[in-house]
Design a protein around this motif. Structure first.
Motif, short mmCIF file in Angstrom:
data_model
loop_
_atom_site.label_atom_id
_atom_site.label_comp_id
_atom_site.label_asym_id
_atom_site.label_seq_id
_atom_site.Cartn_x
_atom_site.Cartn_y
_atom_site.Cartn_z
N VAL A 142 -11.47 -30.69 21.24
CA VAL A 142 -11.49 -29.40 21.93
C VAL A 142 -10.89 -29.52 23.32
CG1 VAL A 142 -13.60 -28.68 20.73
CG2 VAL A 142 -13.77 -29.79 22.97
N GLN A 143 -10.49 -28.37 23.86
CA GLN A 143 -10.17 -28.30 25.27
C GLN A 143 -11.46 -28.06 26.06
OE1 GLN A 143 -7.01 -25.27 25.05
NE2 GLN A 143 -5.52 -26.89 25.44
N PRO A 144 -11.43 -28.32 27.36
CA PRO A 144 -12.68 -28.30 28.12
C PRO A 144 -13.33 -26.92 28.25
CG PRO A 144 -10.80 -28.63 29.58
CD PRO A 144 -10.29 -28.77 28.19
N GLY A 145 -12.52 -25.84 28.11
CA GLY A 145 -13.07 -24.51 28.32
C GLY A 145 -13.76 -23.89 27.12
N VAL A 146 -13.85 -24.63 26.00
CA VAL A 146 -14.52 -24.08 24.82
C VAL A 146 -16.02 -23.94 25.10
CG1 VAL A 146 -15.16 -24.57 22.42
CG2 VAL A 146 -12.83 -25.05 23.22
N ILE A 147 -16.57 -22.77 24.71
CA ILE A 147 -18.01 -22.53 24.89
C ILE A 147 -18.77 -23.37 23.86
CG2 ILE A 147 -19.83 -20.76 24.85
CD1 ILE A 147 -17.78 -20.28 27.05
N ASN A 148 -19.85 -24.01 24.31
CA ASN A 148 -20.67 -24.87 23.44
C ASN A 148 -21.01 -24.17 22.12
OD1 ASN A 148 -23.35 -25.65 22.32
ND2 ASN A 148 -23.20 -27.32 23.80
N MET A 149 -21.56 -22.94 22.19
CA MET A 149 -22.04 -22.27 20.98
C MET A 149 -20.90 -21.93 20.02
SD MET A 149 -24.46 -21.34 19.12
CE MET A 149 -26.05 -21.10 19.91
N GLN A 150 -19.74 -21.59 20.60
CA GLN A 150 -18.58 -21.29 19.76
C GLN A 150 -18.22 -22.54 18.93
OE1 GLN A 150 -15.00 -20.82 22.05
NE2 GLN A 150 -13.72 -20.64 20.20
N PHE A 151 -18.31 -23.69 19.55
CA PHE A 151 -18.01 -24.94 18.85
C PHE A 151 -19.08 -25.21 17.79
CE2 PHE A 151 -18.06 -29.71 18.80
CZ PHE A 151 -16.83 -29.87 18.15
N GLN A 152 -20.36 -25.05 18.17
CA GLN A 152 -21.44 -25.26 17.20
C GLN A 152 -21.23 -24.41 15.95
OE1 GLN A 152 -25.63 -25.26 18.26
NE2 GLN A 152 -25.12 -25.50 20.42
N LYS A 153 -20.93 -23.12 16.18
CA LYS A 153 -20.77 -22.21 15.04
C LYS A 153 -19.59 -22.60 14.18
CE LYS A 153 -23.07 -18.05 16.67
NZ LYS A 153 -22.92 -16.82 17.47
N THR A 154 -18.48 -22.97 14.82
CA THR A 154 -17.28 -23.32 14.07
C THR A 154 -17.52 -24.53 13.18
OG1 THR A 154 -15.95 -22.46 15.88
CG2 THR A 154 -14.83 -23.88 14.30
N TYR A 188 -23.08 -19.78 26.92
CA TYR A 188 -22.00 -19.50 27.88
C TYR A 188 -21.41 -20.73 28.54
CZ TYR A 188 -26.49 -19.15 30.27
OH TYR A 188 -27.77 -19.38 30.67
N SER A 189 -22.11 -21.89 28.51
CA SER A 189 -21.56 -23.06 29.21
C SER A 189 -20.42 -23.67 28.40
CB SER A 189 -22.64 -24.09 29.50
OG SER A 189 -23.13 -24.66 28.32
N THR A 190 -19.50 -24.34 29.08
CA THR A 190 -18.34 -24.92 28.40
C THR A 190 -18.59 -26.39 28.07
OG1 THR A 190 -17.28 -25.66 30.46
CG2 THR A 190 -16.77 -23.42 29.70
N LEU A 191 -17.87 -26.87 27.08
CA LEU A 191 -18.01 -28.28 26.69
C LEU A 191 -17.51 -29.20 27.81
CD1 LEU A 191 -17.04 -27.88 22.95
CD2 LEU A 191 -19.28 -28.55 23.83
N GLY A 192 -16.50 -28.76 28.56
CA GLY A 192 -16.05 -29.56 29.70
C GLY A 192 -17.17 -29.72 30.73
N GLY A 193 -17.85 -28.62 31.00
CA GLY A 193 -19.00 -28.68 31.91
C GLY A 193 -20.11 -29.54 31.32
N ASN A 194 -20.36 -29.38 30.03
CA ASN A 194 -21.40 -30.18 29.35
C ASN A 194 -21.13 -31.68 29.50
OD1 ASN A 194 -22.07 -28.09 26.37
ND2 ASN A 194 -22.40 -27.70 28.51
N VAL A 195 -19.85 -32.07 29.33
CA VAL A 195 -19.51 -33.50 29.46
C VAL A 195 -19.65 -33.93 30.93
CG1 VAL A 195 -17.64 -35.19 29.27
CG2 VAL A 195 -17.99 -33.52 27.45
#
Lengths: 462, 462
Positions: free
Chosen positions: A109-121, A138-145
């Motif tokens: 993923v790119q860093p701006g992907v929303i966590n939940m969007q990724f989970q659902k996908t 609402y938080s992004t995976l880039g922020g999560n990392v």
């Protein structure tokens, strides 16, 4: 203020439409969940990794501060331009899921992907991405990392760092690097991905993330254990886990939170005599295993004094049980006008003692301190409730109480932050947790990545 | 040679009995599993962390090279004093298990503890430490952390880094630091433990390790899948895992290894027409789950062309099945006098193609290249067999073949080393795997920990 010629150069990189200096944008990107506000000099939306590289190279040469930002949902100011500079916003363009590799069970993923969007996908194709911070919507995976986000499922599945296989990133000098591989084993070179995780955007700008996925568990059930006291609930946490229970989550509500919930949500049905509640899910690949897990929990809770053990019969009932936990945070506001909330973490066996001592600190200063959170992994959200936030003495006392709590936690082998990071909010407490030798090492590491100190400078007490 | 006055000073720290400069000791500490030999100037046995700190502080001031060493069982020269200096041997005194904390499921050890000794100790109390490098009987946990050791169980349970919660370490300047905590979540400060893992003793000397433990699985069974070809076996690896199989191990033997085993161990019963074999264990907390797992494997193997699926009925039968895998390495010596063995790792779905191409490279140079290893995590031990090691041309061709294999693997998104590290053996190949920007970053990180370059210098191509 940044010289106009610099902004013109950056405009030549990203185009007019991807750099903003108008007041509305500066305000829109000045905040996060801390409620502190710092306006940047400009907001830039890089279109791709090469933009990030070109911008950093230029800013490094001209010593212009860059603050990378995902959704701005952090709790400690990690994405705030507290020392001015340019916000590098990754959420507008760099927000694509690049690949779901089912054969290797990996997502890119790119860093701006929303966590939940990724989970659902990934769940749509039978896979599972466990890290579920409360900000998952609402938080992004880039922020999560960058913050090494945790969540409720950490008790069984671990946290963000346990799922990062590889990162692409841009160093402050503009160099693009790859750290890690799509392989389970990789021991060539330093573990650069390991140190970028949780580095709060101070070492490099992450431009691509390769995440490990696991098969989605087939079955799930929700349980609730009711205890007469906080102490018995906290004891049940570590005793049940040490006896082989392996729930997805083991969340905790103390008696003050239960009281607050009853007051704020009269419709919620919570056990009358509950002094502490544990709630969570168990999951498995078979129903038999679910039953096994529930039995271990029930027995172990009973041995530690539980007065009730409830199992939701379906998803609807499960949601009802979860209502209390999901609304714990807003409910605590019945106790004051300002909440000083921290996310301390201790070894699980220290939870009973830690909670006892935290309440004592509250009593000493006259605060109610409702606590809830991720007991299954030792991570508790502690809320010092200030009744009148305009009362300077009370606010000062609140901060003193927080500092005492930090000292207590560190003395117990715990940490200042289980999930939220240090940023600017917890920077003043770094000296409680780290020696001068450790802080020096952090500064040397920072310098080895960012000798001109342009990337999110002075965060984490550095 | 180190000046006599320096050795006298170090003697004043550790005492006469803990520093050796006689020939016998210099020889005893000059080797590892690479069969390269480099005699140190002295061997020092620190008694405790304070000794390590005092020695490093002094050596840093006088720019004396220090090479930390566990059991010296590494495959890439990580513990060899290839640039002279003092061997700091952690195995004599710093070899205690300090704590098994059952309540938090955590073990605390000194670096010189043997992996298997730790495994046995925790299993006695119902806990489990999964990382099981082939050297488990003699390698130390300090060495395991420094090389980020893997093993067979990585397919299900991950590798050393997945179990390190915290480290104590001494920096080259003598500063003692703590990195990490006995908590599941900890996001305060840089993840220094993350970068010390796999740093091959080049950044700090690890003096204490806190390891995560898990409950010991109650049941275990051994399976073997027999395939007509390497390609079908390799396809079955990633397809079965993507379809939900979760075996503890999925080890691989190719047709050459099978042939070698039959020749070397005529008593071993191996299927007649096997072109490739997968062998491993499944484990679980219930027998029903074991059956589930075996069924998933059997079905998935069948879909991918397996010609037989054998399940060991008891431990004795299991051991018989494992005999072939355990003796794969010595058996390959029927094909030559010298084995050039590498431990490449690729994303699992690339295994069929990777093996095809590796055999082609072997054919091109006229080598037999028996392969075996940890297919379940994509990590294969590739053995280029040199028939006559005194033939310079053949040896040179062998090294050319290895270099081509590395290039192939890196092009497929794989790594130079899944388990063994870089050390000195693979240092010449770092430029295949890393860009100049990445190598520069490694050098800057090295400098931030060790500005005088006294700790295991020039390893990893730095």
């Amino acid at each position: 203020m940044i010289d106009k010629k610099h902004l013109e150069y950056i405009t030549s990189i990203v185009g007019d439409e991807n750099i903003k200096t108008d007041k509305a944008h500066l305000i829109a990107f000045c905040y996060d969940a801390t409620r502190s506000r710092f306006e940047p000099d400009a907001v830039v939306f890089p279109r791709h990794e090469q933009d990030v590289s070109d911008i950093l190279k230029y800013c490094n040469e001209h010593k212009i501060v860059i603050v990378p930002r995902g959704a701005g949902s952090g709790f400690t100011g990690g994405a705030l331009p507290s020392n001015g500079g340019i916000i590098l916003s990754l959420e507008r363009h760099m927000n694509k899921i690049l690949e779901i590799d089912m054969q290797n069970m990996v997502g890119v993923v790119q860093p701006g992907v929303i966590n939940m969007q990724f989970q659902k996908t990934v769940e749509e194709v039978g896979l599972f991405y466990p890290p579920d911070p409360a900000s998952e919507e609402y938080s992004t995976l880039g922020g999560n990392v960058s913050e090494n986000a945790g969540g409720m499922r950490a008790a069984k599945y671990g946290i963000t760092k346990d799922y990062v296989m590889a990162l692409r990133a841009v160093l402050p000098n503009g160099d693009i690097i790859v750290a890690g591989k799509k392989t389970i084993k990789d021991v060539a070179g330093y573990n650069v991905a390991g140190i970028l995780i949780a580095s709060e955007g101070t070492l490099a700008v992450i431009t691509e993330i390769t995440l490990k996925l696991i098969p989605k568990p087939k079955f799930k059930k929700t349980y609730m254990g009711v205890f007469p006291s906080v102490n018995s609930a906290m004891t049940a946490v570590f005793k049940s886990l040490a006896s082989g229970a392996n729930p997805v989550a083991m969340e905790f509500l103390d008696s003050l939170v239960i009281k607050a919930l009853k007051q704020k949500f009269p419709q919620v049905s919570l056990p009358e005599n509950a002094g502490g509640i544990l709630i969570g899910d168990v999951d498995a690949s078979s129903l038999a295993e679910i039953e096994d897990q529930l039995n271990i929990l029930k027995e172990s809770f009973k041995e530690n004094g539980s007065i009730d053990f409830i199992v939701a019969q379906d998803e609807e009932e499960g949601k009802k049980l979860w209502f209390a936990r999901r609304n714990a945070s807003p409910a605590t506001m019945v106790f004051g006008t300002k909440k000083l909330n921290e996310d301390i973490s201790v070894p699980r066996s220290k939870l009973p003692e830690a909670l006892d001592e935290i309440y004592k600190i509250g009593d000493k200063y006259g605060f109610q301190v409702p606590c809830f959170g991720h007991a299954g992994d030792g991570n508790i959200h502690v809320n010092v409730m200030v009744k009148d936030k305009t009362n300077e003495k009370e606010m000062a006392d609140g901060h003193k109480a927080i500092e005492e709590i930090f000292q207590l936690v560190v003395d117990m082998g715990g940490t200042l932050s289980g999930e939220h990071g240090i940023g600017i909010s917890k920077a003043p407490f770094m000296n409680i947790a780290f020696t001068e030798a450790e802080m020096n090492l952090f500064r040397n590491i920072k310098k080895s990545f960012d000798p001109n100190n342009i990337l999110n400078p002075f965060k984490m007490g550095l």
